[in-house]
Design a protein around this motif. Structure first.
Motif, mmCIF file in Angstrom:
data_model
loop_
_atom_site.group_PDB
_atom_site.id
_atom_site.type_symbol
_atom_site.label_atom_id
_atom_site.label_comp_id
_atom_site.label_asym_id
_atom_site.label_seq_id
_atom_site.Cartn_x
_atom_site.Cartn_y
_atom_site.Cartn_z
ATOM 1 N N TRP A 11 -5.419 -3.740 -1.868
ATOM 2 C CA TRP A 11 -6.908 -3.922 -1.730
ATOM 3 C C TRP A 11 -7.182 -3.931 -0.264
ATOM 4 C CZ3 TRP A 11 -10.220 -3.829 -4.915
ATOM 5 C CH2 TRP A 11 -10.463 -4.132 -6.101
ATOM 6 N N PHE A 12 -6.337 -4.418 0.635
ATOM 7 C CA PHE A 12 -6.675 -4.336 1.882
ATOM 8 C C PHE A 12 -6.659 -2.642 2.524
ATOM 9 C CE2 PHE A 12 -4.981 -3.981 6.532
ATOM 10 C CZ PHE A 12 -6.048 -4.639 7.046
ATOM 11 N N CYS A 13 -6.019 -2.123 1.822
ATOM 12 C CA CYS A 13 -5.987 -0.363 2.326
ATOM 13 C C CYS A 13 -7.082 0.405 1.756
ATOM 14 C CB CYS A 13 -4.594 0.265 1.732
ATOM 15 S SG CYS A 13 -3.297 -0.608 2.921
ATOM 16 N N VAL A 14 -7.898 -0.066 0.715
ATOM 17 C CA VAL A 14 -9.137 0.847 0.009
ATOM 18 C C VAL A 14 -9.878 1.433 1.099
ATOM 19 C CG1 VAL A 14 -10.938 0.718 -1.553
ATOM 20 C CG2 VAL A 14 -8.679 -0.560 -2.190
ATOM 21 N N SER A 18 -9.702 5.330 1.918
ATOM 22 C CA SER A 18 -10.728 6.128 1.477
ATOM 23 C C SER A 18 -11.089 7.021 2.960
ATOM 24 C CB SER A 18 -11.701 5.286 1.014
ATOM 25 O OG SER A 18 -11.505 4.572 -0.248
ATOM 26 N N PHE A 19 -11.467 6.415 3.858
ATOM 27 C CA PHE A 19 -11.879 7.226 4.963
ATOM 28 C C PHE A 19 -11.071 8.039 5.596
ATOM 29 C CE2 PHE A 19 -15.397 3.531 5.801
ATOM 30 C CZ PHE A 19 -16.141 4.059 4.890
ATOM 31 N N LEU A 20 -9.773 7.794 5.592
ATOM 32 C CA LEU A 20 -8.918 8.735 6.129
ATOM 33 C C LEU A 20 -8.685 9.772 5.288
ATOM 34 C CD1 LEU A 20 -6.699 9.287 8.232
ATOM 35 C CD2 LEU A 20 -4.957 8.179 6.415
ATOM 36 N N ALA A 21 -9.058 9.620 3.657
ATOM 37 C CA ALA A 21 -9.121 10.774 2.937
ATOM 38 C C ALA A 21 -10.114 11.699 3.249
ATOM 39 C CB ALA A 21 -8.894 10.254 1.428
ATOM 40 N N ALA A 22 -11.337 10.845 3.264
ATOM 41 C CA ALA A 22 -12.362 11.864 3.695
ATOM 42 C C ALA A 22 -12.391 12.615 5.101
ATOM 43 C CB ALA A 22 -13.640 10.819 3.792
ATOM 44 N N ILE A 23 -11.861 12.190 5.924
ATOM 45 C CA ILE A 23 -11.429 12.973 7.218
ATOM 46 C C ILE A 23 -10.795 14.134 6.842
ATOM 47 C CG2 ILE A 23 -10.354 13.119 9.370
ATOM 48 C CD1 ILE A 23 -11.402 9.754 9.663
ATOM 49 N N ILE A 24 -9.668 14.033 6.127
ATOM 50 C CA ILE A 24 -8.636 15.127 5.671
ATOM 51 C C ILE A 24 -9.312 15.882 4.825
ATOM 52 C CG2 ILE A 24 -6.748 15.711 4.337
ATOM 53 C CD1 ILE A 24 -5.603 12.971 5.145
ATOM 54 N N VAL A 25 -10.444 15.593 3.963
ATOM 55 C CA VAL A 25 -11.240 16.507 3.137
ATOM 56 C C VAL A 25 -12.137 17.425 4.180
ATOM 57 C CG1 VAL A 25 -13.100 16.784 1.411
ATOM 58 C CG2 VAL A 25 -10.891 15.670 0.834
ATOM 59 N N ASN A 26 -12.594 16.818 5.105
ATOM 60 C CA ASN A 26 -13.442 17.319 6.065
ATOM 61 C C ASN A 26 -12.844 18.410 6.876
ATOM 62 O OD1 ASN A 26 -16.160 17.015 6.939
ATOM 63 N ND2 ASN A 26 -15.593 16.572 8.902
ATOM 64 N N PHE A 27 -11.634 18.223 7.314
ATOM 65 C CA PHE A 27 -10.699 19.394 7.827
ATOM 66 C C PHE A 27 -10.623 20.400 6.820
ATOM 67 C CE2 PHE A 27 -9.500 15.850 10.988
ATOM 68 C CZ PHE A 27 -10.039 16.685 12.147
ATOM 69 N N THR A 64 -15.076 11.953 -2.128
ATOM 70 C CA THR A 64 -13.856 11.535 -1.950
ATOM 71 C C THR A 64 -13.409 10.101 -1.441
ATOM 72 O OG1 THR A 64 -13.368 13.846 -1.070
ATOM 73 C CG2 THR A 64 -11.767 11.960 -0.325
ATOM 74 N N VAL A 65 -14.386 9.707 -0.622
ATOM 75 C CA VAL A 65 -14.438 8.008 -0.566
ATOM 76 C C VAL A 65 -14.420 7.415 -1.852
ATOM 77 C CG1 VAL A 65 -15.669 6.117 0.511
ATOM 78 C CG2 VAL A 65 -15.193 8.154 1.945
ATOM 79 N N VAL A 66 -15.560 7.592 -2.838
ATOM 80 C CA VAL A 66 -15.472 7.174 -3.971
ATOM 81 C C VAL A 66 -14.447 7.169 -4.985
ATOM 82 C CG1 VAL A 66 -17.151 6.966 -6.044
ATOM 83 C CG2 VAL A 66 -18.268 6.925 -3.870
ATOM 84 N N TRP A 67 -13.872 8.333 -5.015
ATOM 85 C CA TRP A 67 -12.892 8.783 -5.791
ATOM 86 C C TRP A 67 -11.718 8.081 -5.475
ATOM 87 C CZ3 TRP A 67 -7.985 11.184 -5.900
ATOM 88 C CH2 TRP A 67 -7.419 11.279 -7.015
ATOM 89 N N VAL A 68 -11.245 8.071 -4.054
ATOM 90 C CA VAL A 68 -10.172 7.642 -3.603
ATOM 91 C C VAL A 68 -10.039 6.127 -3.507
ATOM 92 C CG1 VAL A 68 -8.680 7.389 -1.417
ATOM 93 C CG2 VAL A 68 -9.457 9.614 -2.093
ATOM 94 N N SER A 69 -11.201 5.460 -3.411
ATOM 95 C CA SER A 69 -11.122 4.080 -3.417
ATOM 96 C C SER A 69 -10.837 3.419 -4.783
ATOM 97 C CB SER A 69 -12.734 3.501 -2.795
ATOM 98 O OG SER A 69 -13.804 3.881 -3.860
#
Length: 143
Positions: A11-14, A18-27, A64-69
């Protein structure tokens, strides 16, 4: 049922993951677009155009944020996705309104880039992410 350390850490890492995954998808998106459009011996487009990335990046970031969360959340996965999608759309609507009206807050001047299409693209991406999760939820019920 007692919830362990792993449960609460998920829960703490959601949000951060999620935002880290969005940054990776951006790259990744930037790399794919750059390699596709402007690299090689005979580039498709020179110089590299910013518009495709400007329109696609918010869409894939939000999705990505929605799916990863929803994948990280230990419980209430669909509710988590709804919450993140709703927050994303609300922030997008607020950003669009502030940009459209040209509001000044302190030293910050809000304005719309490309007529606000990137903001709209992000909101659509959040809704598409929610739709994908909903579809997966329905598919899992029937199997």
């Amino acid at each position: 049922m007692e919830k362990g350390f792993k449960y609460w850490m998920r829960w703490f890492c959601v949000l951060p993951i999620s935002f880290l995954a969005a940054i990776i998808v951006n790259f990744l998106l930037h790399w794919v677009l750059f390699r596709t459009l402007s690299s090689g011996d005979s580039p498709f487009i020179t110089p590299y155009p910013e518009l495709p990335e400007l329109l696609l990046a918010p869409f894939f970031r939000a999705m990505t944020v929605v799916w990863v969360s929803s994948q990280i959340a230990p419980d209430y996965k669909y509710r988590t996705a709804i919450t993140f999608a709703t927050l994303w759309v609300l922030v997008a609507v607020a950003s669009f309104i502030l940009g459209y009206l040209g509001i000044h807050i302190g030293s910050v001047q809000f304005s719309l880039t490309k007529g606000g299409i990137p903001v709209i693209s992000g909101a659509i991406g959040a809704l598409v992410g929610l739709y994908i999760i909903h579809k997966n939820k329905l598919t899992q019920r029937t199997t």
